[in-house]
Design a protein around this motif. Structure first.
Motif, PDB file in Angstrom:
ATOM      1  N   ILE A 139      15.813  -0.828  -6.282  1.00 34.58           N
ATOM      2  CA  ILE A 139      15.433  -0.691  -5.096  1.00 34.58           C
ATOM      3  C   ILE A 139      16.192   0.049  -4.288  1.00 34.58           C
ATOM      4  CG2 ILE A 139      14.944  -2.654  -3.366  1.00 34.58           C
ATOM      5  CD1 ILE A 139      14.650  -4.706  -5.995  1.00 34.58           C
ATOM      6  N   ARG A 140      17.566   0.055  -3.638  1.00 29.43           N
ATOM      7  CA  ARG A 140      18.461   0.705  -3.262  1.00 29.43           C
ATOM      8  C   ARG A 140      18.565   2.151  -3.240  1.00 29.43           C
ATOM      9  NH1 ARG A 140      22.656  -3.135  -5.640  1.00 29.43           N
ATOM     10  NH2 ARG A 140      23.488  -1.382  -6.277  1.00 29.43           N
ATOM     11  N   ASP A 141      18.352   2.931  -4.886  1.00 30.23           N
ATOM     12  CA  ASP A 141      17.921   4.006  -5.099  1.00 30.23           C
ATOM     13  C   ASP A 141      17.332   5.220  -4.007  1.00 30.23           C
ATOM     14  OD1 ASP A 141      17.989   6.889  -6.379  1.00 30.23           O
ATOM     15  OD2 ASP A 141      16.744   5.905  -7.910  1.00 30.23           O
ATOM     16  N   PRO A 142      18.361   5.610  -3.181  1.00 31.66           N
ATOM     17  CA  PRO A 142      17.875   6.550  -2.167  1.00 31.66           C
ATOM     18  C   PRO A 142      17.035   7.488  -3.118  1.00 31.66           C
ATOM     19  CG  PRO A 142      19.801   6.887  -2.034  1.00 31.66           C
ATOM     20  CD  PRO A 142      19.479   5.297  -3.430  1.00 31.66           C
ATOM     21  N   GLY A 143      16.670   7.850  -3.743  1.00 28.66           N
ATOM     22  CA  GLY A 143      16.045   9.199  -4.190  1.00 28.66           C
ATOM     23  C   GLY A 143      15.004   8.624  -4.665  1.00 28.66           C
ATOM     24  N   LYS A 144      14.184   6.503  -5.028  1.00 29.08           N
ATOM     25  CA  LYS A 144      13.104   6.266  -4.687  1.00 29.08           C
ATOM     26  C   LYS A 144      12.630   6.392  -3.358  1.00 29.08           C
ATOM     27  CE  LYS A 144      14.368   4.869  -9.637  1.00 29.08           C
ATOM     28  NZ  LYS A 144      14.071   3.642 -10.135  1.00 29.08           N
ATOM     29  N   GLY A 145      12.752   7.117  -2.429  1.00 36.42           N
ATOM     30  CA  GLY A 145      12.312   6.125  -0.911  1.00 36.42           C
ATOM     31  C   GLY A 145      11.393   7.302  -0.664  1.00 36.42           C
ATOM     32  N   SER A 146      10.372   7.871  -0.861  1.00 36.97           N
ATOM     33  CA  SER A 146       9.354   8.724  -1.110  1.00 36.97           C
ATOM     34  C   SER A 146       8.029   7.915  -2.030  1.00 36.97           C
ATOM     35  CB  SER A 146       8.792  10.142  -2.046  1.00 36.97           C
ATOM     36  OG  SER A 146       9.448   9.316  -3.748  1.00 36.97           O
ATOM     37  N   ALA A 147       6.625   7.918  -1.361  1.00 35.47           N
ATOM     38  CA  ALA A 147       5.371   6.693  -1.825  1.00 35.47           C
ATOM     39  C   ALA A 147       5.315   6.809  -3.623  1.00 35.47           C
ATOM     40  CB  ALA A 147       4.656   6.712  -1.119  1.00 35.47           C
ATOM     41  N   VAL A 148       4.984   6.095  -4.309  1.00 40.39           N
ATOM     42  CA  VAL A 148       5.626   5.869  -5.732  1.00 40.39           C
ATOM     43  C   VAL A 148       3.607   5.944  -5.497  1.00 40.39           C
ATOM     44  CG1 VAL A 148       5.498   5.513  -8.254  1.00 40.39           C
ATOM     45  CG2 VAL A 148       7.350   5.333  -6.344  1.00 40.39           C
ATOM     46  N   ALA A 149       3.270   6.371  -6.173  1.00 36.67           N
ATOM     47  CA  ALA A 149       1.400   6.424  -6.900  1.00 36.67           C
ATOM     48  C   ALA A 149       1.632   4.691  -6.892  1.00 36.67           C
ATOM     49  CB  ALA A 149       0.641   7.137  -8.064  1.00 36.67           C
ATOM     50  N   ASP A 150       0.326   3.811  -6.789  1.00 37.26           N
ATOM     51  CA  ASP A 150      -0.743   2.601  -7.018  1.00 37.26           C
ATOM     52  C   ASP A 150      -1.795   2.636  -6.496  1.00 37.26           C
ATOM     53  OD1 ASP A 150      -0.606  -0.459  -6.406  1.00 37.26           O
ATOM     54  OD2 ASP A 150       1.197  -0.199  -5.815  1.00 37.26           O
ATOM     55  N   PRO A 151      -2.251   1.818  -7.288  1.00 38.95           N
ATOM     56  CA  PRO A 151      -3.702   2.110  -7.972  1.00 38.95           C
ATOM     57  C   PRO A 151      -4.439   1.592  -6.624  1.00 38.95           C
ATOM     58  CG  PRO A 151      -3.096   0.759  -9.832  1.00 38.95           C
ATOM     59  CD  PRO A 151      -1.817   1.442  -9.284  1.00 38.95           C
ATOM     60  N   ASP A 152      -3.689   0.221  -6.160  1.00 34.78           N
ATOM     61  CA  ASP A 152      -4.154  -0.327  -5.474  1.00 34.78           C
ATOM     62  C   ASP A 152      -3.948  -0.482  -3.745  1.00 34.78           C
ATOM     63  OD1 ASP A 152      -5.914  -1.805  -7.099  1.00 34.78           O
ATOM     64  OD2 ASP A 152      -2.894  -3.505  -7.609  1.00 34.78           O
ATOM     65  N   TYR A 153      -2.530  -0.495  -3.180  1.00 34.46           N
ATOM     66  CA  TYR A 153      -1.815  -0.161  -1.893  1.00 34.46           C
ATOM     67  C   TYR A 153      -1.065   0.308  -1.969  1.00 34.46           C
ATOM     68  CZ  TYR A 153      -0.755  -2.040   2.661  1.00 34.46           C
ATOM     69  OH  TYR A 153      -0.488  -2.046   3.678  1.00 34.46           O
ATOM     70  N   ILE A 154      -0.619   1.167  -0.721  1.00 27.68           N
ATOM     71  CA  ILE A 154       1.256   1.799  -0.757  1.00 27.68           C
ATOM     72  C   ILE A 154       1.453   1.098   0.791  1.00 27.68           C
ATOM     73  CG2 ILE A 154       2.339   4.006  -1.017  1.00 27.68           C
ATOM     74  CD1 ILE A 154       1.108   5.101  -2.599  1.00 27.68           C
ATOM     75  N   PRO A 155       2.752   0.480   0.823  1.00 26.00           N
ATOM     76  CA  PRO A 155       3.324   0.062   2.111  1.00 26.00           C
ATOM     77  C   PRO A 155       2.954   0.829   3.074  1.00 26.00           C
ATOM     78  CG  PRO A 155       3.564  -1.357   0.248  1.00 26.00           C
ATOM     79  CD  PRO A 155       2.991  -0.346   0.096  1.00 26.00           C
ATOM     80  N   TYR A 156       2.755   1.496   4.269  1.00 20.06           N
ATOM     81  CA  TYR A 156       3.631   2.022   5.203  1.00 20.06           C
ATOM     82  C   TYR A 156       3.700   1.729   7.017  1.00 20.06           C
ATOM     83  CZ  TYR A 156      -1.417   2.605   6.407  1.00 20.06           C
ATOM     84  OH  TYR A 156      -3.017   2.837   6.681  1.00 20.06           O
ATOM     85  N   GLY A 157       4.328   2.395   7.405  1.00 24.97           N
ATOM     86  CA  GLY A 157       4.154   2.189   8.391  1.00 24.97           C
ATOM     87  C   GLY A 157       5.084   1.208   9.425  1.00 24.97           C
ATOM     88  N   PRO A 158       4.590   0.958  10.496  1.00 24.59           N
ATOM     89  CA  PRO A 158       6.073   0.017  11.697  1.00 24.59           C
ATOM     90  C   PRO A 158       5.495  -2.089  10.641  1.00 24.59           C
ATOM     91  CG  PRO A 158       4.354   0.892  12.480  1.00 24.59           C
ATOM     92  CD  PRO A 158       4.305   1.535  11.376  1.00 24.59           C
ATOM     93  N   VAL A 159       4.459  -1.360  10.373  1.00 29.98           N
ATOM     94  CA  VAL A 159       3.980  -2.916   9.657  1.00 29.98           C
ATOM     95  C   VAL A 159       5.244  -3.657   8.844  1.00 29.98           C
ATOM     96  CG1 VAL A 159       2.800  -4.521   8.225  1.00 29.98           C
ATOM     97  CG2 VAL A 159       1.328  -2.872  10.157  1.00 29.98           C
ATOM     98  N   TYR A 160       5.801  -3.006   8.392  1.00 25.48           N
ATOM     99  CA  TYR A 160       7.193  -3.526   7.472  1.00 25.48           C
ATOM    100  C   TYR A 160       8.139  -3.064   8.068  1.00 25.48           C
ATOM    101  CZ  TYR A 160       3.008  -3.479   4.605  1.00 25.48           C
ATOM    102  OH  TYR A 160       1.166  -3.945   4.119  1.00 25.48           O
ATOM    103  N   ARG A 161       9.378  -3.819   7.726  1.00 23.28           N
ATOM    104  CA  ARG A 161      10.831  -3.232   8.197  1.00 23.28           C
ATOM    105  C   ARG A 161      11.430  -2.145   6.932  1.00 23.28           C
ATOM    106  NH1 ARG A 161      12.790  -6.912  11.215  1.00 23.28           N
ATOM    107  NH2 ARG A 161      11.261  -8.722  12.038  1.00 23.28           N
TER     108      ARG A 161
END
Length: 508
Positions: A139-161
């Motif tokens: 979870i902490r790994d900054p190397g995984k900051g980019s979006a990961v493929a997800d078949p249902d939903y990828i959280p994005y935008g200001p809705v999330y902290r």
């Protein structure tokens, strides 16, 4: 060939970590457990809108359960509004005594434990904690900051902290989170709850958890342990209205249940309840959780009534939404027109109870045609229709801080206006409530129209769209769907478990 060596290295990492834990945490003493802060941290923050609060939690627990003490060192901001950041994992030292009734460890586990120098009684625990540490690192790994493929939903935008951290955390939960549900107890108090009232989240959660892939039948593999009683059912079936001490029968039921499972299993005593959780949407849930000091002070309490003045601690407790489901389904509740088709500025209709609503009615009932505030909704008006015609839906607290209107507003595409001092909104560790809701203190009720009029049409459209994006996290599905309210509650519990580490310690 290189791939072979990579696999070997990856296999060795958890073993090396476990060995380090054992060296640091070996124990021969049985005298007591203690809690100790760790240097690790979780990058997912949660807050209540407003100023900042620095939180450092230290828990000191004596073996005598009645002397359990929990101390929070909390510095409040000048405006007394809270912003709480996820804590470093609190290390819970576990005595190496094997409690009565501890499950027998298998021969293979015993052999593996001996091979790696691990006390066999804590082999499963050390392996579990190693996996949780891997999840924290992922979870902490900054190397995984980019979006990961997800078949249902990828959280994005200001809705999330932090949408990327939330996505990584959610996926780690799906891979590694396991819940053991105690089998003890019978209907209607245990393994059962309401599914068609404002307390519907109790019955819906219990039913979905007991039939979900997150449930494990092997307690040695469990990340957390669920206490499957319904506080609402206790109030309905056990509450003695005419008794001088009407709390006593219900509190005795809770205490007796925990006494039962703590004698049959070693897990409650192992952590004094710190890796156990309960769930209640009834107003009396917080009070009934005081049945046992460890339940109130140590355990994760998932509550609709998330009131910080009544002992709710966002560092360990979970705020869950109050959802009214007439008939037990969301059919006809979800959906509404666009922003341009909402002629009413703000709407509220509800009974006068609690300290906030009388103030709201005093200032706005029949006072302004743009702000429709009713004590009793006229018979020619539909409650759901009024919400769908309104830009903002006012959600004041009643007897308690939670309100089903928050979920109803999100369901109908109406921007919620939260008026509840000392309330921690649901899933605040993940959701940025400022982006899709208005949160005002009770003192600002006289100024309500100016606050709402101060929001430009463009800003309102953005807020409404973000509310529609956040709505998926409050929807109830059967069977449950990824990212719905059931999974969001589980994820909140998962985050609290990540902020806790159990290990054997030497207290000699």
């Amino acid at each position: 060939m290189p791939s072979y060596y990579v696999r070997v290295v990856l296999m060795m990492v958890p073993l090396v970590f476990v060995s380090v834990l054992v060296v640091l945490g070996s124990s021969n003493s049985l005298s007591r457990w203690f809690f100790q802060a760790s240097n690790d941290f979780l990058p997912v923050s949660y807050s209540v809108d407003g100023g900042e609060m620095d939180v450092r939690q230290r828990l000191a627990v004596d073996l005598e359960r009645e002397k359990a003490v929990a101390v929070d060192n909390i510095a409040a901001a000048p405006d007394n509004k809270l912003t709480i950041f996820a804590l470093a994992p609190v290390e819970v030292g576990v005595a190496t005594a094997e409690p009565p009734g501890v499950p027998n460890i298998t021969t293979d586990q015993n052999r593996d434990a001996s091979r790696h120098g691990i006390d066999r009684r804590f082999y499963s625990l050390e392996i579990l904690e190693a996996k949780l540490q891997q999840s924290r690192a992922s979870i902490r790994d900054p190397g995984k900051g980019s979006a990961v493929a997800d078949p249902d939903y990828i959280p994005y935008g200001p809705v999330y902290r932090n949408p990327h951290a939330f996505h990584r955390s959610y996926r780690e939960m799906e891979k590694n989170f396991k819940v053991f549900v105690y089998n003890e107890g019978e209907h209607p108090i245990f393994h059962h709850g309401p599914c068609g009232s404002i307390y519907s989240i109790e019955g819906n959660f219990i039913n979905r958890l007991e039939n979900s892939r997150f449930r494990t039948r092997d307690p040695e593999k469990a990340s957390v342990f669920f206490l499957p009683f319904s506080m609402t059912a206790m109030v309905h079936f056990i509450f003695e209205r005419n008794s001088r001490n009407h709390w006593l029968p219900m509190k005795t039921t809770v205490k007796d249940y925990i006494d039962l499972i703590s004698h049959r299993y070693p897990f409650w005593n192992r952590s004094l309840g710190a890796d156990h959780f309960m769930l209640s949407c009834h107003d009396w849930g917080p009070e009934l959780s005081k049945s046992l000091p460890e339940l109130f002070n140590n355990s994760i309490r998932a509550l609709c009534n998330a009131n910080t003045t009544e002992g709710f601690r966002p560092s360990k407790d979970v705020s869950i939404p109050e959802i009214n489901l007439p008939g037990g389904r969301t059919n006809g509740l979800v959906g509404g027109p666009s922003a341009s088709k909402r002629p009413i500025l703000a709407f509220f209709a509800g009974g006068v109870h609690g300290p906030v609503r009388p103030i709201l009615l005093e200032h706005w009932e029949n006072k302004d045609h743009e702000i429709r505030v009713y004590k009793y909704l006229p018979k020619n008006l539909s409650y759901a229709s009024m919400m769908r015609k309104s830009k903002f839906c006012i959600c004041p607290s009643g007897y308690e801080v939670a309100s089903p209107r928050i979920a109803e507003a999100l369901y109908t595409g109406c921007v919620p206006v939260l008026i509840n001092d000392h309330y921690v909104p649901p899933f605040s560790d993940v959701l940025n409530w400022k982006s899709f809701a208005i949160v005002i203190p009770v003192s600002e009720i006289p100024n309500l129209k100016n606050v709402l009029k101060g929001i430009s049409p463009r800003q309102y459209i953005r807020m409404q769209r973000r509310g529609l994006a956040a709505r998926r996290h409050f929807e109830v599905h059967s069977p449950a769907k990824r990212y719905d309210v059931f999974h969001m509650i589980l994820h909140s519990v998962w985050l609290r478990r990540l902020n806790l580490r159990l290990r054997a310690v030497d207290d000699s």
